[in-house]
Design a protein around this motif. Structure first.
Motif, PDB file in Angstrom:
ATOM      1  N   THR A 158      60.732   2.394   9.552  1.00 33.98           N
ATOM      2  CA  THR A 158      61.797   3.187   8.934  1.00 33.98           C
ATOM      3  C   THR A 158      61.282   4.552   8.504  1.00 33.98           C
ATOM      4  O   THR A 158      61.937   5.580   8.724  1.00 33.98           O
ATOM      5  CB  THR A 158      62.368   2.433   7.718  1.00 33.98           C
ATOM      6  N   ASP A 159      60.099   4.587   7.916  1.00 38.85           N
ATOM      7  CA  ASP A 159      59.509   5.864   7.503  1.00 38.85           C
ATOM      8  C   ASP A 159      59.241   6.757   8.712  1.00 38.85           C
ATOM      9  O   ASP A 159      59.455   7.980   8.663  1.00 38.85           O
ATOM     10  CB  ASP A 159      58.205   5.619   6.747  1.00 38.85           C
ATOM     11  N   ALA A 160      58.763   6.162   9.800  1.00 37.28           N
ATOM     12  CA  ALA A 160      58.466   6.948  11.004  1.00 37.28           C
ATOM     13  C   ALA A 160      59.737   7.511  11.620  1.00 37.28           C
ATOM     14  O   ALA A 160      59.775   8.667  12.053  1.00 37.28           O
ATOM     15  CB  ALA A 160      57.717   6.088  12.018  1.00 37.28           C
ATOM     16  N   VAL A 161      60.799   6.703  11.661  1.00 38.62           N
ATOM     17  CA  VAL A 161      62.078   7.179  12.194  1.00 38.62           C
ATOM     18  C   VAL A 161      62.590   8.351  11.359  1.00 38.62           C
ATOM     19  O   VAL A 161      63.061   9.364  11.886  1.00 38.62           O
ATOM     20  CB  VAL A 161      63.109   6.029  12.220  1.00 38.62           C
ATOM     21  N   ALA A 162      62.493   8.227  10.038  1.00 46.67           N
ATOM     22  CA  ALA A 162      62.975   9.290   9.153  1.00 46.67           C
ATOM     23  C   ALA A 162      62.212  10.591   9.356  1.00 46.67           C
ATOM     24  O   ALA A 162      62.746  11.678   9.104  1.00 46.67           O
ATOM     25  CB  ALA A 162      62.863   8.835   7.696  1.00 46.67           C
ATOM     26  N   GLY A 163      60.986  10.507   9.827  1.00 47.67           N
ATOM     27  CA  GLY A 163      60.182  11.706  10.030  1.00 47.67           C
ATOM     28  C   GLY A 163      60.390  12.394  11.361  1.00 47.67           C
ATOM     29  O   GLY A 163      59.786  13.445  11.606  1.00 47.67           O
ATOM     30  N   LEU A 164      61.225  11.819  12.231  1.00 47.63           N
ATOM     31  CA  LEU A 164      61.461  12.417  13.545  1.00 47.63           C
ATOM     32  C   LEU A 164      62.765  13.207  13.554  1.00 47.63           C
ATOM     33  O   LEU A 164      63.744  12.809  12.910  1.00 47.63           O
ATOM     34  CB  LEU A 164      61.537  11.324  14.618  1.00 47.63           C
ATOM     35  N   PRO A 165      62.809  14.302  14.296  1.00 47.46           N
ATOM     36  CA  PRO A 165      64.073  15.032  14.457  1.00 47.46           C
ATOM     37  C   PRO A 165      65.022  14.261  15.365  1.00 47.46           C
ATOM     38  O   PRO A 165      64.600  13.365  16.121  1.00 47.46           O
ATOM     39  CB  PRO A 165      63.627  16.342  15.113  1.00 47.46           C
ATOM     40  N   ASP A 166      66.297  14.570  15.273  1.00 44.56           N
ATOM     41  CA  ASP A 166      67.257  13.953  16.188  1.00 44.56           C
ATOM     42  C   ASP A 166      66.868  14.255  17.628  1.00 44.56           C
ATOM     43  O   ASP A 166      66.434  15.366  17.956  1.00 44.56           O
ATOM     44  CB  ASP A 166      68.670  14.490  15.921  1.00 44.56           C
ATOM     45  N   GLY A 167      67.002  13.267  18.479  1.00 46.91           N
ATOM     46  CA  GLY A 167      66.659  13.466  19.883  1.00 46.91           C
ATOM     47  C   GLY A 167      66.177  12.174  20.505  1.00 46.91           C
ATOM     48  O   GLY A 167      66.200  11.101  19.890  1.00 46.91           O
ATOM     49  N   PRO A 168      65.722  12.251  21.758  1.00 43.90           N
ATOM     50  CA  PRO A 168      65.315  11.045  22.493  1.00 43.90           C
ATOM     51  C   PRO A 168      64.202  10.256  21.816  1.00 43.90           C
ATOM     52  O   PRO A 168      64.233   9.023  21.815  1.00 43.90           O
ATOM     53  CB  PRO A 168      64.853  11.600  23.848  1.00 43.90           C
ATOM     54  N   ALA A 169      63.202  10.925  21.255  1.00 48.02           N
ATOM     55  CA  ALA A 169      62.087  10.198  20.638  1.00 48.02           C
ATOM     56  C   ALA A 169      62.570   9.356  19.471  1.00 48.02           C
ATOM     57  O   ALA A 169      62.178   8.189  19.324  1.00 48.02           O
ATOM     58  CB  ALA A 169      61.008  11.172  20.168  1.00 48.02           C
ATOM     59  N   ARG A 170      63.439   9.923  18.645  1.00 49.55           N
ATOM     60  CA  ARG A 170      63.974   9.170  17.508  1.00 49.55           C
ATOM     61  C   ARG A 170      64.791   7.971  17.992  1.00 49.55           C
ATOM     62  O   ARG A 170      64.664   6.858  17.458  1.00 49.55           O
ATOM     63  CB  ARG A 170      64.827  10.099  16.648  1.00 49.55           C
ATOM     64  N   GLU A 171      65.619   8.187  19.024  1.00 50.66           N
ATOM     65  CA  GLU A 171      66.441   7.092  19.547  1.00 50.66           C
ATOM     66  C   GLU A 171      65.565   5.981  20.114  1.00 50.66           C
ATOM     67  O   GLU A 171      65.842   4.788  19.897  1.00 50.66           O
ATOM     68  CB  GLU A 171      67.380   7.635  20.630  1.00 50.66           C
ATOM     69  N   GLN A 172      64.522   6.349  20.817  1.00 45.34           N
ATOM     70  CA  GLN A 172      63.634   5.338  21.394  1.00 45.34           C
ATOM     71  C   GLN A 172      62.906   4.557  20.297  1.00 45.34           C
ATOM     72  O   GLN A 172      62.728   3.336  20.409  1.00 45.34           O
ATOM     73  CB  GLN A 172      62.626   6.005  22.329  1.00 45.34           C
ATOM     74  N   LEU A 173      62.501   5.241  19.244  1.00 47.75           N
ATOM     75  CA  LEU A 173      61.812   4.553  18.161  1.00 47.75           C
ATOM     76  C   LEU A 173      62.761   3.604  17.429  1.00 47.75           C
ATOM     77  O   LEU A 173      62.353   2.498  17.033  1.00 47.75           O
ATOM     78  CB  LEU A 173      61.203   5.560  17.191  1.00 47.75           C
ATOM     79  N   ILE A 174      64.011   4.001  17.253  1.00 45.94           N
ATOM     80  CA  ILE A 174      64.998   3.115  16.623  1.00 45.94           C
ATOM     81  C   ILE A 174      65.203   1.866  17.472  1.00 45.94           C
ATOM     82  O   ILE A 174      65.320   0.754  16.942  1.00 45.94           O
ATOM     83  CB  ILE A 174      66.329   3.866  16.411  1.00 45.94           C
ATOM     84  N   GLU A 175      65.241   2.032  18.787  1.00 50.49           N
ATOM     85  CA  GLU A 175      65.395   0.868  19.669  1.00 50.49           C
ATOM     86  C   GLU A 175      64.218  -0.085  19.527  1.00 50.49           C
ATOM     87  O   GLU A 175      64.406  -1.308  19.454  1.00 50.49           O
ATOM     88  CB  GLU A 175      65.534   1.338  21.117  1.00 50.49           C
ATOM     89  N   LEU A 176      63.003   0.464  19.469  1.00 55.08           N
ATOM     90  CA  LEU A 176      61.828  -0.382  19.289  1.00 55.08           C
ATOM     91  C   LEU A 176      61.845  -1.048  17.912  1.00 55.08           C
ATOM     92  O   LEU A 176      61.483  -2.221  17.771  1.00 55.08           O
ATOM     93  CB  LEU A 176      60.555   0.455  19.457  1.00 55.08           C
ATOM     94  N   GLN A 177      62.271  -0.304  16.903  1.00 58.19           N
ATOM     95  CA  GLN A 177      62.370  -0.853  15.552  1.00 58.19           C
ATOM     96  C   GLN A 177      63.321  -2.039  15.513  1.00 58.19           C
ATOM     97  O   GLN A 177      63.004  -3.088  14.948  1.00 58.19           O
ATOM     98  CB  GLN A 177      62.850   0.245  14.593  1.00 58.19           C
ATOM     99  N   ARG A 178      64.485  -1.892  16.130  1.00 54.36           N
ATOM    100  CA  ARG A 178      65.467  -2.970  16.134  1.00 54.36           C
ATOM    101  C   ARG A 178      64.962  -4.162  16.945  1.00 54.36           C
ATOM    102  O   ARG A 178      65.159  -5.317  16.546  1.00 54.36           O
ATOM    103  CB  ARG A 178      66.801  -2.469  16.705  1.00 54.36           C
ATOM    104  N   LEU A 179      64.311  -3.903  18.068  1.00 57.91           N
ATOM    105  CA  LEU A 179      63.786  -5.001  18.885  1.00 57.91           C
ATOM    106  C   LEU A 179      62.736  -5.783  18.107  1.00 57.91           C
ATOM    107  O   LEU A 179      62.730  -7.025  18.115  1.00 57.91           O
ATOM    108  CB  LEU A 179      63.205  -4.461  20.185  1.00 57.91           C
ATOM    109  N   PHE A 180      61.855  -5.075  17.408  1.00 55.50           N
ATOM    110  CA  PHE A 180      60.832  -5.741  16.609  1.00 55.50           C
ATOM    111  C   PHE A 180      61.470  -6.612  15.528  1.00 55.50           C
ATOM    112  O   PHE A 180      61.105  -7.777  15.352  1.00 55.50           O
ATOM    113  CB  PHE A 180      59.922  -4.690  15.967  1.00 55.50           C
ATOM    114  N   ALA A 181      62.446  -6.062  14.811  1.00 56.99           N
ATOM    115  CA  ALA A 181      63.077  -6.799  13.717  1.00 56.99           C
ATOM    116  C   ALA A 181      63.894  -7.977  14.233  1.00 56.99           C
ATOM    117  O   ALA A 181      63.793  -9.103  13.705  1.00 56.99           O
ATOM    118  CB  ALA A 181      63.950  -5.861  12.893  1.00 56.99           C
TER     119      ALA A 181
END
Length: 623
Positions: free
Chosen positions: A512-535
């Protein structure tokens, strides 16, 4: 790797995700080690005997030392030590072992005790003598406080006599042979002053010259350990005398000019903790080694899966094996896990560095997180490496493809610097008796949230932690009083599950902290997908407990497998790009044949028929 550019909103996704994995200052923090392992001395050698490989390990240690601007600066920098292990681990686990012992446990401990006695460290900084660390014994592993090697103070000679009283007190597993050059050790021994036991302290003891053990020191090589060769030995002492300055003393204990012992610390266990405080940094290093090895193995598995072609359904054209859900599904989950491991490692490292500045949770909480992270990360690394090895079939069993060596390396990390189960049991006991439940504040029942909402998923992870610790407390409460061991045994199972859930929650919060530190864009979206998959993967494994506690509905439990599968579908095509964010040097990957599309060339035979006929030969003849 693509150069960083100034505007973070247009920064390439790969670079942004590399910064997530390695930290914002990754070029400064990791660049030296990336460049080092790309040079010729660290390239994978041709087939060698175990003795030759051990010799190469110490040759590499000297090359590494020559390229440092200061070995003392490395030993004093926890981030640099972690980075050393993160990059050397995948290249040469044996080198990571001996380097970690020399710079962290040996040299770092000497520097930590420098205020009490000013020692000449030049021999160790120039590797005229290699440092090692002799703590555990044949009969005493995790119970270091019970070790039986003694160091009796000799008033007449103003020094200490080290002695091993029986076979169980022999020092177990240190790299104390003359291999690599002369060795000097920090020896943990029970300090006896006028017959009074003052607890366990460290003593600086010369062990070997370039050829043999020194008088009174007996060194015997242990049987070969699976994996990378290190000169693990059993070491004993027969009335070995060292001067008074050999004691690594301080406020926790010292011998005065009058020969008397003094200490500002009454508890002998606390004296021990102050003596061997570098073990916590060692746990961080073991996490780093595991993270680096898991990333490298996953990178090889993804690359191999992309260029290993198999027949398609019903005789259709060939497809890469990674096109199959049965193949890319486990790798997608492994990718989410590897990001979680990396983020939890950085979280523990950050908190360890801030433990004394008042901005963090404090030294005890930071040390506990370091221990929990070490156990969880090294266990997860083993799971990832085993999964990747299976996805690469028989070729991954061969030493030249690297994976088998990394698997045995992570087995060592699971045991080193405190066995995982022991340190998790200690953390479980501390958390079990905490003033507030581990997941305090998590609502019970209420309106279920959305499985697509990371905040709701984070609440479920916290709920799982609370569920398991509540069960542990309940079981302990039912056990008979007056039997501490029986009460602990009743609670241990669910308490250890609570520690595992705690690690997952900490990793999810780091996401969550890492996602908050990224600007809007593909990298943030990809990290959110990985975050949700992990959880979701973890929640699906524990859905029954969450359903019973009212945190999930039956409908949500039924939809969990589909939610996980949809995320795998999204993540799988991005696996090669996500591997690029690991920033592994090309030279490293080139040393593992199956990491390249031309892996078949590694098995080519210059004398074979297809070479003689000038082309490939099939069962029907040349073509």
């Amino acid at each position: 790797m693509t150069a960083m550019i100034d505007d973070p909103s247009t920064e390439p996704s790969t670079d942004l995700l590399t910064a997530v994995l390695l930290g914002d200052n990754y070029r400064r923090e990791h660049g030296f080690w990336q460049r080092l392992i790309s040079t010729e001395p660290f390239r994978r050698p041709e087939r060698r005997t175990p003795a030759e490989r051990l010799g190469l390990t110490y040759e590499r240690l000297r090359v590494l030392n020559d390229r440092l601007d200061s070995g003392a600066r490395l030993a004093a920098d926890s981030r640099a030590l972690a980075a050393l292990h993160e990059w050397l681990g995948p290249v040469d686990p044996a080198l990571a072992t001996v380097a970690g012992i020399h710079y962290n446990l040996f040299l770092g401990t000497l520097l930590d005790h420098e205020g009490d006695t000013r020692r000449d460290l030049s021999d160790f900084l120039r590797l005229r003598s290699i440092g090692t660390f002799l703590c555990t014994e044949v009969a005493h592993g995790n119970d270091v406080a019970a070790i039986e090697t003694v160091a009796a103070y000799d008033r007449a000679r103003d020094g200490f006599v080290l002695h091993t009283p029986h076979a169980g007190a022999q020092k177990f597993m240190p790299n104390t042979s003359p291999a690599g050059g002369p060795k000097t050790g920090l020896v943990a021994a029970r300090l006896l002053v006028d017959g009074s036991d003052q607890g366990v302290f460290l003593f600086l003891v010369p062990l070997t010259d370039a050829l043999r053990a020194l008088p009174g020191v007996r060194v015997r090589r242990l049987p070969a350990r699976m994996g990378s060769p290190v000169d693990h030995c059993v070491t004993s002492f027969d009335q070995v005398f060292v001067g008074r300055d050999a004691l690594l003393g301080g406020d926790h204990g010292r011998i005065g000019d009058d020969g008397g012992f003094s200490s500002t610390v009454d508890n002998r266990r606390h004296r021990l903790r102050m003596s061997i405080g570098r073990v916590a940094s060692g746990k961080i290093s073991m996490s780093a080694c595991a993270v680096g090895s898991a990333r490298a193995t996953l990178a090889v598995a993804v690359r191999y899966g992309g260029h290993r072609y198999i027949s398609g359904p019903r005789g259709s054209r060939q497809v890469p094996v990674i096109a199959h859900r049965s193949h890319h599904g486990p790798l997608a989950v492994a990718m989410a896990t590897v990001f979680a491991m990396s983020l939890l490692h950085r979280r523990a490292l950050d908190r360890w560095e801030r433990r004394e500045d008042g901005s963090g949770a404090g030294p005890e909480e930071a040390e506990r997180l370091v221990a929990v992270a070490k156990g969880w990360i090294t266990w997860r690394a083993r799971s990832v490496i085993v999964e990747c090895r299976e996805r690469c079939g028989a070729q991954a069993l061969l030493e030249n493809n690297g994976m088998s060596e990394l698997l045995t390396g992570v087995e060592g990390a699971i045991t080193a610097e405190g066995d995982n189960l022991a340190i998790h049991a200690k953390a479980a006991a501390e958390m079990l008796f905490a003033t507030e439940p581990a997941g305090c504040g998590t609502p019970r029942g209420g309106t279920p949230g959305d499985l697509a909402d990371p905040r709701f998923l984070g609440g479920l992870l916290a709920a799982l932690e609370e569920i398991w610790f509540d069960r542990a407390r309940e079981r302990m409460g039912r056990a008979p009083h007056g039997d501490p061991l029986g009460r602990w045994n009743a609670a241990a199972g669910p308490a250890l599950r609570g520690v595992e859930a705690h690690a997952h929650r900490q990793a999810a919060e780091a996401y969550t902290d890492a996602v908050a530190g990224l600007p809007d864009g593909p990298a943030r979206e990809q990290l959110i997908e990985l975050q949700r998959l992990f959880a979701l993967d973890w929640i699906a494994r524990n859905s029954g407990d969450l359903l019973a506690a009212g945190h999930l509905t039956g409908d949500q439990v039924n939809r969990l497998p589909e939610a996980v599968d949809q995320l795998i579908t999204t993540v799988a095509p991005r696996l090669p790009a996500l591997v690029d964010s690991f920033a592994l040097p090309r030279e490293l990957l080139a040393d593992w044949p199956i990491a390249g599309a031309d892996y078949v060339d590694a098995y080519d035979d210059p004398a074979a028929a297809w070479q003689q006929h000038g082309g490939r030969t099939t069962a029907q003849g040349p073509r």
